[in-house]
Design an enzyme around this catalytic site. Sequence first.
Site, PDB file in Angstrom:
ATOM      1  CB  CYS A 115     112.716   7.144 102.337  1.00  0.00           C
ATOM      2  SG  CYS A 115     114.107   5.436 102.583  1.00  0.00           S
ATOM      3  CG  HIS A 116     117.045   7.733  99.654  1.00  0.00           C
ATOM      4  ND1 HIS A 116     116.677   6.564 100.417  1.00  0.00           N
ATOM      5  CD2 HIS A 116     118.199   7.743  99.512  1.00  0.00           C
ATOM      6  CE1 HIS A 116     117.733   5.966 101.032  1.00  0.00           C
ATOM      7  NE2 HIS A 116     119.323   6.632 100.331  1.00  0.00           N
ATOM      8  N   GLY A 117     113.422  10.554  99.294  1.00  0.00           N
ATOM      9  CA  GLY A 117     112.561  11.507  98.370  1.00  0.00           C
ATOM     10  C   GLY A 117     113.089  12.506  98.383  1.00  0.00           C
ATOM     11  CD  GLU A 119     118.996  11.334  97.548  1.00  0.00           C
ATOM     12  OE1 GLU A 119     119.914  10.621  98.343  1.00  0.00           O
ATOM     13  OE2 GLU A 119     118.164  10.513  96.647  1.00  0.00           O
TER      14      GLU A 119
END
Length: 190
Positions: A115-117, A119
């Site tokens: 997921c947003h990991g 970033e």
Amino acid sequence: MDSVLIVVGDATETVDTLYPYYRLMEACFRPVVAAPEKRRYQMVLHEVKPGWTITKEWEGYTIEADIAFRDVRPEEYAGIFFSGGRAPEYLRYDEDLVRITRHFFETGKPIACVCHGVEIPAYAGCVKGRRMATVPKCRFDLEVCGGIFVDEPCVIDGNLVSGRTYHDHGHYIGPWIRMLEARRAEAGRA
């Protein structure tokens, strides 16, 4: 027992964090929760509700960080996991986390990301030319940093294993743990 880092902060996604945490324990690895400070963090639940066009967020469980980023000596860890949620939006700017992240990419140790990991390794300059899955709304973050977005539940690119959201945990966590186990077995033969 080999230790594996799990990167968290306030607003880390609960399922993204706890599923790999307990899977690591099952595989006889020691999950070590790393965060900006050694303290308790509030995790959240993320879901796109029916009729919504954006993610709804509400409080999940809390988790205690075992170590602050500044105290992490990455050479002491077998692998790393970048959890999702909103936490990566602000964690990615932590200089110690950037240092830690680069170590795992440079040494080829097993890395998992969901997921947003994405970033975090994107900001650290580690995704150029790498194929990764992530939640579609983070596709831009990956691609603007030179990564290649793949919309699949499990993407393996060398030492990097990734999934899109917590719905993919059953697809990509197993291959990542098998990488950790293979590396442990190889170290045992050396």
